[in-house]
Design a protein around this motif. Structure first.
Motif, PDB file in Angstrom:
ATOM      1  N   LYS A 202      -8.540 124.067 -38.828  1.00  0.00           N
ATOM      2  CA  LYS A 202      -9.899 124.800 -38.325  1.00  0.00           C
ATOM      3  C   LYS A 202      -9.542 125.834 -37.399  1.00  0.00           C
ATOM      4  CE  LYS A 202     -14.473 124.285 -36.804  1.00  0.00           C
ATOM      5  NZ  LYS A 202     -15.752 123.060 -36.759  1.00  0.00           N
ATOM      6  N   LEU A 203      -8.439 125.141 -36.311  1.00  0.00           N
ATOM      7  CA  LEU A 203      -8.153 126.262 -35.339  1.00  0.00           C
ATOM      8  C   LEU A 203      -7.530 127.567 -35.850  1.00  0.00           C
ATOM      9  CD1 LEU A 203      -7.261 123.433 -32.818  1.00  0.00           C
ATOM     10  CD2 LEU A 203      -8.968 125.319 -32.460  1.00  0.00           C
ATOM     11  N   LEU A 204      -6.598 127.165 -36.752  1.00  0.00           N
ATOM     12  CA  LEU A 204      -6.043 128.330 -37.648  1.00  0.00           C
ATOM     13  C   LEU A 204      -6.767 129.307 -38.225  1.00  0.00           C
ATOM     14  CD1 LEU A 204      -3.082 129.432 -38.162  1.00  0.00           C
ATOM     15  CD2 LEU A 204      -3.213 127.948 -40.345  1.00  0.00           C
ATOM     16  N   ASP A 205      -7.895 128.575 -38.712  1.00  0.00           N
ATOM     17  CA  ASP A 205      -9.103 129.548 -39.440  1.00  0.00           C
ATOM     18  C   ASP A 205      -9.767 130.510 -38.476  1.00  0.00           C
ATOM     19  OD1 ASP A 205     -10.773 130.339 -41.610  1.00  0.00           O
ATOM     20  OD2 ASP A 205     -12.345 129.247 -40.406  1.00  0.00           O
ATOM     21  N   MET A 206      -9.929 129.859 -37.154  1.00  0.00           N
ATOM     22  CA  MET A 206     -10.769 130.741 -36.121  1.00  0.00           C
ATOM     23  C   MET A 206      -9.374 131.902 -35.764  1.00  0.00           C
ATOM     24  SD  MET A 206     -11.889 127.796 -33.762  1.00  0.00           S
ATOM     25  CE  MET A 206     -13.394 127.913 -33.091  1.00  0.00           C
ATOM     26  N   PHE A 207      -8.266 131.551 -35.649  1.00  0.00           N
ATOM     27  CA  PHE A 207      -7.304 132.619 -35.325  1.00  0.00           C
ATOM     28  C   PHE A 207      -7.306 133.713 -36.472  1.00  0.00           C
ATOM     29  CE2 PHE A 207      -2.646 133.941 -36.020  1.00  0.00           C
ATOM     30  CZ  PHE A 207      -2.674 134.590 -35.234  1.00  0.00           C
ATOM     31  N   ASN A 208      -7.195 133.276 -37.748  1.00  0.00           N
ATOM     32  CA  ASN A 208      -7.348 134.283 -38.983  1.00  0.00           C
ATOM     33  C   ASN A 208      -8.533 135.073 -38.919  1.00  0.00           C
ATOM     34  OD1 ASN A 208      -4.679 133.634 -39.813  1.00  0.00           O
ATOM     35  ND2 ASN A 208      -5.345 131.911 -40.823  1.00  0.00           N
ATOM     36  N   ARG A 209      -9.733 134.465 -38.258  1.00  0.00           N
ATOM     37  CA  ARG A 209     -11.117 135.267 -38.434  1.00  0.00           C
ATOM     38  C   ARG A 209     -11.063 136.246 -37.400  1.00  0.00           C
ATOM     39  NH1 ARG A 209     -14.108 130.415 -38.478  1.00  0.00           N
ATOM     40  NH2 ARG A 209     -14.805 130.742 -36.311  1.00  0.00           N
ATOM     41  N   LEU A 210     -10.167 135.862 -36.361  1.00  0.00           N
ATOM     42  CA  LEU A 210     -10.170 136.985 -35.272  1.00  0.00           C
ATOM     43  C   LEU A 210      -9.141 138.014 -35.783  1.00  0.00           C
ATOM     44  CD1 LEU A 210     -10.562 137.891 -32.405  1.00  0.00           C
ATOM     45  CD2 LEU A 210      -8.247 136.423 -31.902  1.00  0.00           C
ATOM     46  N   LEU A 211      -8.056 137.679 -36.266  1.00  0.00           N
ATOM     47  CA  LEU A 211      -7.205 138.692 -36.934  1.00  0.00           C
ATOM     48  C   LEU A 211      -7.804 139.664 -37.936  1.00  0.00           C
ATOM     49  CD1 LEU A 211      -3.927 136.881 -37.891  1.00  0.00           C
ATOM     50  CD2 LEU A 211      -4.243 138.510 -36.050  1.00  0.00           C
ATOM     51  N   LYS A 212      -8.787 138.894 -38.870  1.00  0.00           N
ATOM     52  CA  LYS A 212      -9.481 139.664 -39.734  1.00  0.00           C
ATOM     53  C   LYS A 212     -10.491 140.672 -39.083  1.00  0.00           C
ATOM     54  CE  LYS A 212     -12.420 139.096 -43.829  1.00  0.00           C
ATOM     55  NZ  LYS A 212     -13.070 138.249 -44.656  1.00  0.00           N
ATOM     56  N   ALA A 213     -11.051 140.341 -38.059  1.00  0.00           N
ATOM     57  CA  ALA A 213     -12.159 141.199 -37.407  1.00  0.00           C
ATOM     58  C   ALA A 213     -11.328 142.294 -36.853  1.00  0.00           C
ATOM     59  CB  ALA A 213     -12.722 140.481 -36.236  1.00  0.00           C
ATOM     60  N   GLY A 214      -9.923 142.069 -36.548  1.00  0.00           N
ATOM     61  CA  GLY A 214      -9.281 143.379 -36.035  1.00  0.00           C
ATOM     62  C   GLY A 214      -9.341 143.539 -34.399  1.00  0.00           C
ATOM     63  N   ILE A 215      -8.694 144.197 -33.954  1.00  0.00           N
ATOM     64  CA  ILE A 215      -8.859 144.407 -32.498  1.00  0.00           C
ATOM     65  C   ILE A 215      -9.518 145.791 -32.075  1.00  0.00           C
ATOM     66  CG2 ILE A 215      -6.409 143.586 -32.140  1.00  0.00           C
ATOM     67  CD1 ILE A 215      -5.343 146.559 -31.732  1.00  0.00           C
ATOM     68  N   ALA A 216      -9.945 146.437 -32.889  1.00  0.00           N
ATOM     69  CA  ALA A 216     -10.611 147.640 -32.715  1.00  0.00           C
ATOM     70  C   ALA A 216     -12.354 147.398 -33.141  1.00  0.00           C
ATOM     71  CB  ALA A 216     -10.332 148.635 -33.497  1.00  0.00           C
ATOM     72  N   GLU A 217     -12.626 146.024 -33.440  1.00  0.00           N
ATOM     73  CA  GLU A 217     -13.930 146.025 -33.778  1.00  0.00           C
ATOM     74  C   GLU A 217     -14.628 146.107 -32.587  1.00  0.00           C
ATOM     75  OE1 GLU A 217     -16.507 141.841 -34.900  1.00  0.00           O
ATOM     76  OE2 GLU A 217     -15.138 142.405 -36.507  1.00  0.00           O
ATOM     77  N   LYS A 218     -15.828 146.676 -32.717  1.00  0.00           N
ATOM     78  CA  LYS A 218     -16.897 146.943 -31.496  1.00  0.00           C
ATOM     79  C   LYS A 218     -17.968 145.906 -31.070  1.00  0.00           C
ATOM     80  CE  LYS A 218     -14.895 150.853 -31.104  1.00  0.00           C
ATOM     81  NZ  LYS A 218     -13.615 150.736 -30.582  1.00  0.00           N
TER      82      LYS A 218
END
Length: 144
Positions: free
Chosen positions: A23-39
């Protein structure tokens, strides 16, 4: 940075803790998917809150199992957990007045460098101390 897939090298041999780690890894991957530039700052704030809440639940469960099984490295493990909680808390405080892109980068780095490496090295150290029924015991004590 690429999506991080769960694999057997991350297993600690206790199903409920492996489920938490997934579950924690899934949270990490959601953050990656959102990308660093998401507003969307609200989604980042939500991820930070969710991470704080879930790590608290997971760390309590993991530490209770280690204590129950007599793991000798419990104090050092607790200290590692406190470090992670403190770092996430600092990021949460930074959420109010920092550059969102930098905050996302800091969170991604924290999760990659600490969490993933923590599972694969530090958490693996308690695996031999866990009884086969530890996961069942953890489920019954946390189901309330």
């Amino acid at each position: 940075m690429q999506h991080v897939a769960w694999d057997k090298s991350m297993s600690v041999g206790v199903e409920i803790l492996d489920d938490d780690h997934r579950k924690l890894l899934d949270m990490f991957n959601r953050l990656l998917k959102a990308g660093i530039a998401e507003k969307d700052r609200a989604s980042l704030s939500g991820l930070l809150r969710g991470l704080q809440e879930y790590t608290t639940v997971h760390f309590k469960r993991e530490e209770a199992l280690m204590e129950q099984q007599g793991y000798p490295g419990l104090d050092a493990h607790r200290a590692a957990h406190r470090y992670f909680i403190d770092e996430v808390h600092k990021l949460t405080l930074d959420d109010d007045d920092s550059n969102e892109m930098m905050l996302r980068i800091d969170l991604i780095l924290l999760l990659k460098e600490w969490f993933i490496e923590h599972i694969q090295s530090v958490d693996k150290q308690y695996s031999p101390f866990m009884a086969e029924d530890a996961g069942t015991t953890a489920r019954s004590t946390t189901a309330h």
